[in-house]
Design an enzyme around this catalytic site. Structure first.
Site, PDB file in Angstrom:
ATOM      1  N   TYR A 138       0.801  -0.181  15.284  1.00  0.00           N
ATOM      2  CA  TYR A 138      -0.270  -0.543  14.352  1.00  0.00           C
ATOM      3  C   TYR A 138       0.266   0.314  12.997  1.00  0.00           C
ATOM      4  CZ  TYR A 138      -4.403  -0.849  11.500  1.00  0.00           C
ATOM      5  OH  TYR A 138      -5.129  -1.104  10.229  1.00  0.00           O
ATOM      6  N   LYS A 172      -3.169  -2.894   8.297  1.00  0.00           N
ATOM      7  CA  LYS A 172      -3.420  -4.356   8.178  1.00  0.00           C
ATOM      8  C   LYS A 172      -2.309  -4.920   7.161  1.00  0.00           C
ATOM      9  CE  LYS A 172      -5.774  -6.658  11.276  1.00  0.00           C
ATOM     10  NZ  LYS A 172      -4.901  -6.984  12.413  1.00  0.00           N
ATOM     11  N   ASP A 214       1.025  -1.151   0.113  1.00  0.00           N
ATOM     12  CA  ASP A 214      -0.297  -0.094   0.078  1.00  0.00           C
ATOM     13  C   ASP A 214       0.814   1.135   0.047  1.00  0.00           C
ATOM     14  OD1 ASP A 214      -1.385   2.168   0.512  1.00  0.00           O
ATOM     15  OD2 ASP A 214      -2.301   1.229   2.410  1.00  0.00           O
TER      16      ASP A 214
HETATM   17  C1  F6R Z   1      -6.354   1.023   6.528  1.00  0.00           C
HETATM   18  C2  F6R Z   1      -7.630   0.776   7.282  1.00  0.00           C
HETATM   19  C3  F6R Z   1      -8.591   1.884   7.482  1.00  0.00           C
HETATM   20  C4  F6R Z   1      -7.940   2.967   8.739  1.00  0.00           C
HETATM   21  C5  F6R Z   1      -8.862   4.118   9.132  1.00  0.00           C
HETATM   22  C6  F6R Z   1      -7.817   5.046   9.753  1.00  0.00           C
HETATM   23  O1  F6R Z   1      -6.109  -0.009   5.958  1.00  0.00           O
HETATM   24  O2  F6R Z   1      -8.031  -0.312   7.586  1.00  0.00           O
HETATM   25  O3  F6R Z   1      -9.755   1.510   8.537  1.00  0.00           O
HETATM   26  O4  F6R Z   1      -7.220   2.425   9.661  1.00  0.00           O
HETATM   27  O5  F6R Z   1      -9.104   4.772   7.853  1.00  0.00           O
HETATM   28  O6  F6R Z   1      -6.924   5.515   8.971  1.00  0.00           O
HETATM   29  P1  F6R Z   1      -5.941   6.548   9.520  1.00  0.00           P
HETATM   30  O7  F6R Z   1      -5.419   6.143  10.741  1.00  0.00           O
HETATM   31  O8  F6R Z   1      -4.762   6.568   8.307  1.00  0.00           O
HETATM   32  O9  F6R Z   1      -6.776   8.122   9.492  1.00  0.00           O
HETATM   33 MG    MG Z   2      -4.494  -2.391   2.193  1.00  0.00          MG
HETATM   34 MG    MG Z   3      -3.907   1.188   3.600  1.00  0.00          MG
END
Ligand code: F6R
Ligand code: MG
Ligand code: MG
Length: 367
Positions: free
Chosen positions: A230, A233, A11
């Site tokens: 974290y 994933k 990613d």
């Molecule tokens: C990313 C994912 C999303 C993010 C969520 C918060 O693969 O699963 O659910 O964890 O959108 O993202 P941030 O912390 O980047 O704002």
């Molecule tokens: Mg991904």
């Molecule tokens: Mg992602």
């Protein structure tokens, strides 16, 4: 001469949150591999599944080859540059290491590789999943290689009656690779006992027991085991060789109709159904649901055919509806109980800090 299939995915940025990479970004990765891969790789395809870009390559350099891995890493760096220029979200997110060393394993991108002497016809499937973790493949691979409910070949084909060897890795052991090899049908229940734990015990590879021909490979990296926190994933890839002495394409696809609950929905912190989607699909509802795509191909002398999109068929439309129903059912209970992952997984997220703060406010009641 042996052929190697290498799929390396990362990613490196996406549009409007964690949804899908931009066309410009995908084009940049494609152009980079097409130019810099000359003389190094035999062929390639680039796909995306949710916010992850997968580079599928064929070559004759063997697994974990430094030059092939470095070229893929550099392609992701070039893509990251475009992601930054376009202001995409999470540019370069999975490139956790600051400099390339040896191969991409442990540096952030996921990798799965198979090396074999090509059969006269060499069909295989590339699975790529988003908003989930490598353990998502535990159940489908178990059912395909060990259950006659999904693999009729286990009772019909004389070769497959002999069973398969599962190599399972314990990813909680981070200092070195800790693996166990178990064979079906003898060790069926032990394999099930391990694979039920999708966070700790992961199918890494599967082999025919007699000639040790590799049938399947899964990327088993856990990003939080690398980063210590974290960072998203692990969005795993998986390669499976099919037909003849291996399961038929349809036997490999069959378990995906279950749409099993897997970890990785919203913030990598919830359980959600694994929805089989078409190639190059995006992410939507509740940053999910967890999705898996399947590209079927043949390789000959290292040259790939065009992919067939194996989940682009009316049958899977109904399974997508089933997955949507399962997603709504578990989302009804929000954060409660079985909807969210256990604390062993959440300890890498902000909730662990929150609970530490709350712990200080607890008082022991004098009786
Ligand atoms: C990313 C994912 C999303 C993010 C969520 C918060 O693969 O699963 O659910 O964890 O959108 O993202 P941030 O912390 O980047 O704002
Ligand atoms: Mg991904
Ligand atoms: Mg992602």
């Amino acid at each position: 001469m042996k052929t190697t299939l290498s799929v390396i995915k990362a990613d490196i940025g996406s549009i409007a949150g964690h949804t899908k990479p931009s066309e410009k970004l995908v084009d940049e990765v494609k152009n980079f591999v097409s130019t810099k891969g000359k003389g190094l790789i035999a062929d390639f395809h680039v796909f995306f599944t949710g916010d992850d870009i997968a580079i599928l390559m064929t070559h004759h350099q063997g697994k974990l080859d430094e030059k092939v891995h470095k070229m893929a890493w550099d392609a992701f760096l070039a893509g990251t540059k475009v992601a930054k220029e376009q202001g995409l979200y999470g540019a370069g997110q999975d490139l956790l290491a600051t400099a390339f060393s040896g191969n991409v394993k442990g540096m952030g991108p996921a990798v799965a590789e198979l090396e074999f002497e090509e059969r006269p016809a060499e069909p295989f499937i590339l699975f790529a999943a988003d908003k989930t973790a490598p353990g998502a493949y535990n159940l489908p691979l178990y059912l395909t290689f060990a259950s006659p409910f999904h693999n009729a070949g286990l009772i019909i084909s004389p070769e497959m009656r002999k069973g398969f060897k599962f190599r399972i890795v314990d990813v909680y052991h981070t200092k070195a690779d800790k693996v166990i090899e178990l064979v079906t049908p003898k060790d069926l229940y032990d394999i099930a006992a391990l694979l039920r734990d999708v966070n700790r015990y992961l199918v890494e590879s599967i082999y025919s027991p007699e000639d040790n021909e590799q049938a399947a490979a899964v990327s088993t990296t856990r990003l939080h085991n690398i980063a210590g926190k974290y960072t998203g994933k692990d969005d795993p890839v998986c390669l499976v060789r099919v037909q003849k002495t291996f399961p038929a394409t349809g036997e490999v696809l069959s378990p995906y109709a279950i749409c099993p609950f897997v970890p990785g929905f919203m913030r990598g912190s919830h359980w959600g159904p694994l929805m089989p989607v078409k190639l190059n699909s995006s992410i939507s509802y509740f940053d999910g649901p967890p999705v898996v795509s399947a590209a079927g191909l043949c390789v000959q002398n290292g040259k790939l055919t065009e992919p067939v999109d194996l989940f682009d068929h009316p049958f899977w439309d109904r399974m997508r509806e089933k997955a949507a129903d399962k997603a709504l059912a578990i989302r009804e209970q929000g954060f409660f109980g079985a909807a969210m992952l256990g604390m062993d997984e959440l300890e890498y997220t902000g909730i662990a800090e929150r609970l530490k703060e709350l712990e200080k406010k607890f008082k022991i009641k004098e009786s």
